[in-house]
Enzyme design. Structure first.
Site, PDB file in Angstrom:
ATOM      1  CB  SER A 124       0.778  -3.889  -4.483  1.00 30.26           C
ATOM      2  OG  SER A 124       0.508  -2.698  -5.165  1.00 30.26           O
ATOM      3  CE1 TYR A 149       0.751  -1.508   1.151  1.00 36.02           C
ATOM      4  CE2 TYR A 149       0.839  -0.520  -1.039  1.00 36.02           C
ATOM      5  CZ  TYR A 149       0.374  -1.508  -0.180  1.00 36.02           C
ATOM      6  OH  TYR A 149      -0.446  -2.488  -0.666  1.00 36.02           O
ATOM      7  CE  LYS A 153       1.480  -5.109   0.458  1.00 38.22           C
ATOM      8  NZ  LYS A 153       0.926  -6.213   1.244  1.00 38.22           N
TER       9      LYS A 153
HETATM   10  P1  NAD Z   1      -7.349  -3.846   5.014  1.00 41.81           P
HETATM   11  O1  NAD Z   1      -6.634  -2.801   5.800  1.00 41.81           O
HETATM   12  O2  NAD Z   1      -8.821  -3.737   4.900  1.00 41.81           O
HETATM   13  O3  NAD Z   1      -6.989  -5.287   5.574  1.00 41.81           O
HETATM   14  C1  NAD Z   1      -5.769  -5.579   6.204  1.00 41.81           C
HETATM   15  C2  NAD Z   1      -6.091  -6.283   7.512  1.00 41.81           C
HETATM   16  O4  NAD Z   1      -4.876  -6.640   8.179  1.00 41.81           O
HETATM   17  C3  NAD Z   1      -6.901  -5.416   8.484  1.00 41.81           C
HETATM   18  O5  NAD Z   1      -8.010  -6.155   8.928  1.00 41.81           O
HETATM   19  C4  NAD Z   1      -5.928  -5.127   9.641  1.00 41.81           C
HETATM   20  O6  NAD Z   1      -6.604  -4.987  10.871  1.00 41.81           O
HETATM   21  C5  NAD Z   1      -5.025  -6.341   9.575  1.00 41.81           C
HETATM   22  N1  NAD Z   1      -3.653  -6.140  10.084  1.00 41.81           N
HETATM   23  C6  NAD Z   1      -2.799  -5.128   9.756  1.00 41.81           C
HETATM   24  N2  NAD Z   1      -1.619  -5.315  10.403  1.00 41.81           N
HETATM   25  C7  NAD Z   1      -1.735  -6.461  11.112  1.00 41.81           C
HETATM   26  C8  NAD Z   1      -0.865  -7.171  11.979  1.00 41.81           C
HETATM   27  N3  NAD Z   1       0.367  -6.721  12.240  1.00 41.81           N
HETATM   28  N4  NAD Z   1      -1.301  -8.318  12.552  1.00 41.81           N
HETATM   29  C9  NAD Z   1      -2.558  -8.765  12.315  1.00 41.81           C
HETATM   30  N5  NAD Z   1      -3.434  -8.125  11.508  1.00 41.81           N
HETATM   31  C10 NAD Z   1      -3.021  -6.991  10.913  1.00 41.81           C
HETATM   32  O7  NAD Z   1      -6.666  -3.881   3.558  1.00 41.81           O
HETATM   33  P2  NAD Z   1      -7.104  -4.658   2.244  1.00 41.81           P
HETATM   34  O8  NAD Z   1      -7.459  -3.643   1.217  1.00 41.81           O
HETATM   35  O9  NAD Z   1      -8.043  -5.741   2.574  1.00 41.81           O
HETATM   36  O10 NAD Z   1      -5.696  -5.248   1.812  1.00 41.81           O
HETATM   37  C11 NAD Z   1      -5.308  -6.571   2.119  1.00 41.81           C
HETATM   38  C12 NAD Z   1      -3.889  -6.787   1.616  1.00 41.81           C
HETATM   39  O11 NAD Z   1      -3.832  -6.540   0.212  1.00 41.81           O
HETATM   40  C13 NAD Z   1      -2.857  -5.851   2.253  1.00 41.81           C
HETATM   41  O12 NAD Z   1      -1.657  -6.563   2.456  1.00 41.81           O
HETATM   42  C14 NAD Z   1      -2.662  -4.794   1.189  1.00 41.81           C
HETATM   43  O13 NAD Z   1      -1.391  -4.186   1.264  1.00 41.81           O
HETATM   44  C15 NAD Z   1      -2.799  -5.614  -0.088  1.00 41.81           C
HETATM   45  N6  NAD Z   1      -3.188  -4.804  -1.242  1.00 41.81           N
HETATM   46  C16 NAD Z   1      -4.316  -4.036  -1.176  1.00 41.81           C
HETATM   47  C17 NAD Z   1      -4.647  -3.219  -2.253  1.00 41.81           C
HETATM   48  C18 NAD Z   1      -5.881  -2.337  -2.181  1.00 41.81           C
HETATM   49  O14 NAD Z   1      -5.957  -1.378  -2.972  1.00 41.81           O
HETATM   50  N7  NAD Z   1      -6.837  -2.598  -1.310  1.00 41.81           N
HETATM   51  C19 NAD Z   1      -3.857  -3.199  -3.406  1.00 41.81           C
HETATM   52  C20 NAD Z   1      -2.720  -4.028  -3.449  1.00 41.81           C
HETATM   53  C21 NAD Z   1      -2.398  -4.840  -2.356  1.00 41.81           C
HETATM   54  N1  UFG Z   2      -7.417   9.893  -7.424  1.00 42.75           N
HETATM   55  C1  UFG Z   2      -8.033  11.136  -7.472  1.00 42.75           C
HETATM   56  N2  UFG Z   2      -8.638  11.594  -6.329  1.00 42.75           N
HETATM   57  C2  UFG Z   2      -8.661  10.881  -5.170  1.00 42.75           C
HETATM   58  C3  UFG Z   2      -8.034   9.615  -5.132  1.00 42.75           C
HETATM   59  C4  UFG Z   2      -7.408   9.146  -6.276  1.00 42.75           C
HETATM   60  O1  UFG Z   2      -8.028  11.802  -8.493  1.00 42.75           O
HETATM   61  O2  UFG Z   2      -9.221  11.371  -4.164  1.00 42.75           O
HETATM   62  C5  UFG Z   2      -6.807   9.359  -8.652  1.00 42.75           C
HETATM   63  C6  UFG Z   2      -5.312   9.061  -8.522  1.00 42.75           C
HETATM   64  O3  UFG Z   2      -4.560  10.212  -8.827  1.00 42.75           O
HETATM   65  C7  UFG Z   2      -5.146   7.928  -9.546  1.00 42.75           C
HETATM   66  C8  UFG Z   2      -6.487   7.189  -9.491  1.00 42.75           C
HETATM   67  O4  UFG Z   2      -7.409   8.111  -8.936  1.00 42.75           O
HETATM   68  O5  UFG Z   2      -4.990   8.466 -10.838  1.00 42.75           O
HETATM   69  C9  UFG Z   2      -6.456   5.943  -8.620  1.00 42.75           C
HETATM   70  O6  UFG Z   2      -5.962   6.282  -7.322  1.00 42.75           O
HETATM   71  P1  UFG Z   2      -6.037   5.255  -6.089  1.00 42.75           P
HETATM   72  O7  UFG Z   2      -5.461   5.947  -4.909  1.00 42.75           O
HETATM   73  O8  UFG Z   2      -7.401   4.682  -5.986  1.00 42.75           O
HETATM   74  O9  UFG Z   2      -5.102   4.065  -6.563  1.00 42.75           O
HETATM   75  P2  UFG Z   2      -3.531   4.031  -6.872  1.00 42.75           P
HETATM   76  O10 UFG Z   2      -3.388   3.346  -8.183  1.00 42.75           O
HETATM   77  O11 UFG Z   2      -2.896   5.344  -6.722  1.00 42.75           O
HETATM   78  O12 UFG Z   2      -2.997   3.155  -5.659  1.00 42.75           O
HETATM   79  C10 UFG Z   2      -3.310   1.790  -5.592  1.00 42.75           C
HETATM   80  C11 UFG Z   2      -3.268   1.290  -4.154  1.00 42.75           C
HETATM   81  C12 UFG Z   2      -1.882   1.335  -3.614  1.00 42.75           C
HETATM   82  C13 UFG Z   2      -0.928   0.657  -4.539  1.00 42.75           C
HETATM   83  C14 UFG Z   2      -1.055   1.226  -5.926  1.00 42.75           C
HETATM   84  C15 UFG Z   2      -0.222   0.523  -6.938  1.00 42.75           C
HETATM   85  O13 UFG Z   2      -4.084   2.075  -3.338  1.00 42.75           O
HETATM   86  O14 UFG Z   2      -1.878   0.625  -2.408  1.00 42.75           O
HETATM   87  O15 UFG Z   2      -2.410   1.096  -6.358  1.00 42.75           O
HETATM   88  O16 UFG Z   2      -0.558  -0.822  -6.971  1.00 42.75           O
HETATM   89  F1  UFG Z   2       0.346   0.842  -4.111  1.00 42.75           F
END
Ligand code: NAD
Ligand code: UFG
Length: 339
Positions: A124, A149, A153
């Protein structure tokens, strides 16, 4: 040969599984369904006309991993499994380090024992911490994430770097996602948050569909053009294409490779609200609320390294990201659970 997708029933993972199947790969998903429904994979099977093996289990379960690796001929592991709610990680740090860090250690130990050393890890942009000037490129030192979190990472990234240093047979991609949004263009799979969404776009989308009354905008006094936070939103389908390119690249070279997956373009909260209103034809009422702890003012990627080395760029524009989110939301107002 098959590809193991951990967390493949989740938001990004399910889009990845669909794309792998469409590209002719055999796919095995390992997911404990802690934040997903197997309905996502049922739909993926329906869309692709192909079958996925779903192993319901945990990445921390070593005997299960050993059985899985001996029962199937696996070439690559795409590692999406993890917990991702920033606020929850502050309340339950041990749960996050156990799941995300210990889980990855166990996975890598089992991979090593099975002689599988090709891994793509979902990292991330949070690992950069607070950066003074935008855009963010991969050569910048990692910073200090503001929550467990983010730290989980960063720790995993460091562990994987040490692993590749110790044994040159490992090929690892650390993909630093910016802000994944959107859904498959069919509207059949998308993001289905368990509780109140933490992230902006799912929240906006639930307000537009009437599941929530109002969006709280976390701060309008940042040093950004309109005072609200700016982020680099990337369509989940572009993100998935980045993974396919990264998989090909690490099949050719060993060691650790880091790539940003972002568009290079930042949008403010107000710009997202306006784009969503245009895509949905619905109003998104909002109120200004205090800043959210740990938030940064702005964050967007320099995606040039991925373009140069992978031949990958994000193609889908903001209007498409919002239209696809809306199609998913309106077709599935309660997500995967029946209304
Ligand atoms: P998500 O929660 O939809 O998917 C994660 C999946 O992993 C889920 O299906 C959950 O059931 C499974 N899981 C969690 N812990 C587990 C375990 N111990 N064993 C087996 N399965 C497990 O999330 P996502 O948005 O699809 O994210 C996928 C990956 O990308 C994650 O590692 C997340 O941290 C990373 N990521 C997501 C974002 C975002 O904004 N969505 C941003 C940066 C990184
Ligand atoms: N925001 C609002 N209202 C909400 C939710 C978010 O105003 O209800 C704003 C936040 O303050 C930010 C922007 O919208 O300015 C984006 O917020 P998100 O929560 O969608 O995304 P972030 O960038 O804060 O977080 C994301 C992922 C995290 C990751 C981070 C940095 O959700 O997992 O990017 O990579 F750690």
């Amino acid at each position: 040969m098959s590809i193991l997708v951990t967390g493949g029933a989740g938001y990004i993972g399910s889009h990845m599984v669909l794309s792998l199947l469409e590209h002719g790969h055999n796919v095995i998903v390992l997911d404990n369904l802690s934040n997903a429904s197997s309905e996502s994979l049922r739909r993926v099977e329906q869309m692709s006309g192909r079958q996925v093996i779903l192993v319901k289990g945990d990445i921390r379960d070593r005997p299960l991993l050993d059985n899985l690796f001996s029962a199937h001929d696996i070439s690559d592991v795409l590692h999406f499994a993890g917990l991702k709610a920033v606020g929850q990680s502050v309340e339950h740090p041990l749960r996050y380090f156990d799941n995300n860090v210990s889980g990855t250690l166990t996975l890598c130990q089992a991979m090593e024992a099975a002689g599988i050393r090709r891994l793509v890890f979902s990292s991330s942009a949070t690992v950069y911490g607070e950066v003074a000037t935008m855009p963010i490129h991969e050569a910048l030192p990692t910073g200090s994430p503001t929550n467990p979190y983010g730290r989980s990472k960063l720790i995993v990234e460091e562990v994987l770097q040490d692993l590749a240093k110790a044994d040159a047979r490992w090929s690892i991609a650390l993909l630093r996602y910016f802000n994944p949004v959107g859904a498959h263009e069919s509207g059949l799979i998308g993001e289905d948050p368990n509780d109140i969404p933490n992230n902006l776009v799912p929240f906006v989308s639930q307000v537009a569909v009437g599941r929530r009354d109002v969006l709280y905008v976390f701060g309008d006094d940042y040093a950004t053009p309109d005072g609200t936070g700016v982020r680099d939103y990337i369509h989940v389908s572009d993100l998935v294409e980045g993974h396919l390119c990264a998989m090909q690249a690490i099949a050719r070279q060993s060691g650790v490779n880091i790539w940003n997956l972002g568009t290079g373009q930042g949008y403010s909260v107000f710009e997202i609200v306006n784009a969503f209103e245009a895509a949905s034809g619905r109003e998104v009422p909002y109120r200004i609320a205090p800043r959210r702890e740990g938030d940064i003012a702005e964050c967007w990627a320099d995606p040039a390294k991925a373009e140069r080395e992978l031949g990958w760029t994000a193609k889908r524009r903001l209007d498409v990201m919002m239209q696809d989110t809306w199609r998913w939301q309106v077709n599935n107002p309660e997500g995967y659970s029946p209304a």
